[in-house]
Design a protein around this motif. Structure first.
Motif, PDB file in Angstrom:
ATOM      1  N   ARG A  31      -5.882  44.013  21.235  1.00  0.00           N
ATOM      2  CA  ARG A  31      -4.462  43.891  20.928  1.00  0.00           C
ATOM      3  C   ARG A  31      -3.652  43.755  22.212  1.00  0.00           C
ATOM      4  O   ARG A  31      -2.708  42.948  22.291  1.00  0.00           O
ATOM      5  CB  ARG A  31      -3.979  45.106  20.140  1.00  0.00           C
ATOM      6  N   ALA A  58      -4.148  40.343  23.767  1.00  0.00           N
ATOM      7  CA  ALA A  58      -3.349  39.335  23.060  1.00  0.00           C
ATOM      8  C   ALA A  58      -1.893  39.370  23.513  1.00  0.00           C
ATOM      9  O   ALA A  58      -1.245  38.323  23.648  1.00  0.00           O
ATOM     10  CB  ALA A  58      -3.448  39.564  21.552  1.00  0.00           C
ATOM     11  N   MET A  59      -1.379  40.560  23.764  1.00  0.00           N
ATOM     12  CA  MET A  59      -0.001  40.671  24.249  1.00  0.00           C
ATOM     13  C   MET A  59       0.135  40.036  25.633  1.00  0.00           C
ATOM     14  O   MET A  59       1.093  39.302  25.912  1.00  0.00           O
ATOM     15  CB  MET A  59       0.417  42.140  24.301  1.00  0.00           C
ATOM     16  N   ALA A 107      -1.689  37.722  26.854  1.00  0.00           N
ATOM     17  CA  ALA A 107      -1.892  36.275  26.735  1.00  0.00           C
ATOM     18  C   ALA A 107      -0.621  35.548  26.331  1.00  0.00           C
ATOM     19  O   ALA A 107      -0.513  34.329  26.519  1.00  0.00           O
ATOM     20  CB  ALA A 107      -3.004  35.986  25.724  1.00  0.00           C
ATOM     21  N   GLU A 108       0.360  36.288  25.789  1.00  0.00           N
ATOM     22  CA  GLU A 108       1.638  35.665  25.454  1.00  0.00           C
ATOM     23  C   GLU A 108       2.416  35.292  26.714  1.00  0.00           C
ATOM     24  O   GLU A 108       3.284  34.425  26.678  1.00  0.00           O
ATOM     25  CB  GLU A 108       2.481  36.625  24.609  1.00  0.00           C
ATOM     26  N   ARG A 109       2.087  35.936  27.838  1.00  0.00           N
ATOM     27  CA  ARG A 109       2.797  35.668  29.088  1.00  0.00           C
ATOM     28  C   ARG A 109       1.953  34.905  30.095  1.00  0.00           C
ATOM     29  O   ARG A 109       2.446  34.022  30.798  1.00  0.00           O
ATOM     30  CB  ARG A 109       3.268  36.978  29.713  1.00  0.00           C
ATOM     31  N   ALA A 115       5.086  48.238  22.397  1.00  0.00           N
ATOM     32  CA  ALA A 115       5.411  46.867  22.773  1.00  0.00           C
ATOM     33  C   ALA A 115       6.319  46.836  23.998  1.00  0.00           C
ATOM     34  O   ALA A 115       7.135  47.726  24.224  1.00  0.00           O
ATOM     35  CB  ALA A 115       6.079  46.152  21.606  1.00  0.00           C
ATOM     36  N   SER A 150       8.824  44.115  25.627  1.00  0.00           N
ATOM     37  CA  SER A 150       9.500  42.830  25.490  1.00  0.00           C
ATOM     38  C   SER A 150       9.843  42.193  26.827  1.00  0.00           C
ATOM     39  O   SER A 150      10.224  41.027  26.885  1.00  0.00           O
ATOM     40  CB  SER A 150      10.786  42.998  24.672  1.00  0.00           C
ATOM     41  N   SER A 207       7.781  42.354  30.021  1.00  0.00           N
ATOM     42  CA  SER A 207       6.669  41.724  30.731  1.00  0.00           C
ATOM     43  C   SER A 207       5.386  41.647  29.915  1.00  0.00           C
ATOM     44  O   SER A 207       4.348  41.231  30.432  1.00  0.00           O
ATOM     45  CB  SER A 207       6.379  42.485  32.032  1.00  0.00           C
ATOM     46  N   LYS A 208       5.456  42.085  28.663  1.00  0.00           N
ATOM     47  CA  LYS A 208       4.349  42.006  27.690  1.00  0.00           C
ATOM     48  C   LYS A 208       3.269  43.069  27.869  1.00  0.00           C
ATOM     49  O   LYS A 208       2.629  43.471  26.894  1.00  0.00           O
ATOM     50  CB  LYS A 208       3.691  40.611  27.688  1.00  0.00           C
TER      51      LYS A 208
END
Length: 254
Positions: free
Chosen positions: A106, A109-110, A112-114, A138, A140, A142-143
């Motif tokens: 998890r 994956a977070m 990988a959003e950045r 979470a 918001s 730097s992920k």
């Protein structure tokens, strides 16, 4: 600040902050999180009771965390969850709880959003190492996530990131009755009212009364602050404080 989903309780809910990092103790980095968290918790009805600062040493982090988490409703940690070799908070928390730690899909994956795949190097993947059984917090900004395990909330040391994480955490917290406060400027020095103020405090044992000296444009002065969860007790004590101040001013011709 989002608190609409926060659950309320009539009892006192307590908290501690554990600040982790050699850079804080050396003075290289000036802490900006303690005051923010303290005010935030006060505003939602959680009483901050203790703050500790420890170095990047696993044994000291574990000892402090175990002491605090058994003593207070919540513990909030800041610092030490970055990508460098001395960011050991996650490992230390895992050791304190006696659980394993590994890369969490998890958290990956977070990240990988950045970061594109070619930038998810070994150092950045350290930020995806999460103790077994923890829930993610979470981020918001730097992920890279924080996490919660037991009553411990592990957050970043960078103020903007910590603040974003605290906004995520706040709606999940149990809260108590808020501590109300009122302040009066005495127009006198702290030593002028010290004895009389002690008598007022003795007469109102269920109310917290403090005096805080400062220098104004006219010279030494004092603010008197009264705190209580009971609005009627607060009002009664403040009335007594104001009457005492008026009497002391009259004696001194102020």
């Amino acid at each position: 600040m989002t608190t609409s989903e926060t659950t309320s309780s009539p009892v006192s809910v307590t908290a501690a902050i554990l600040v982790i990092g050699d850079e804080i103790l050396s003075g290289r980095t000036k802490d900006k999180n303690i005051g923010y968290i303290a005010e935030y918790l006060t505003n939602i009805g959680i009483e901050l009771r203790e703050v500790r600062i420890v170095p990047d040493v696993e044994g000291e982090i574990v000892a402090a965390l175990n002491a605090l988490r058994h003593r207070y409703t919540y513990v909030f940690t800041t610092g030490g969850i970055g990508p460098t070799h001395d960011d050991i908070t996650a490992d230390s928390v895992a050791a304190a709880f006696g659980v394993s730690i590994d890369h969490d899909p998890r958290a990956i994956a977070m990240l990988a959003e950045r970061f594109p795949p070619d930038q998810l190097n070994e150092a950045r993947l350290r930020m995806a190492r999460i103790p077994a059984g923890a829930d993610l917090i979470a981020n918001s900004v730097s992920k890279a996530p924080g996490f919660k395990i037991g009553n411990v909330h592990v957050m970043a040391g960078v103020p903007s990131i910590m603040q974003a994480m605290l906004d995520v955490v706040a709606p999940t917290l149990q809260t108590g009755v808020k501590i109300l406060s009122d302040t009066v400027r005495a127009g006198l020095r702290e030593g002028d009212i010290g004895t009389a103020l002690a008598e007022v405090a003795k007469a109102h044992p269920d109310v917290s009364i403090g005096s805080y000296p400062f220098f104004s444009e006219t010279g030494p002065d004092t603010n008197v602050v009264v705190r209580s969860r009971d609005p009627e007790a607060l009002a009664a004590a403040m009335a007594a404080v104001k009457a005492m101040i008026a009497a002391e001013q009259a004696k001194l011709g102020a």
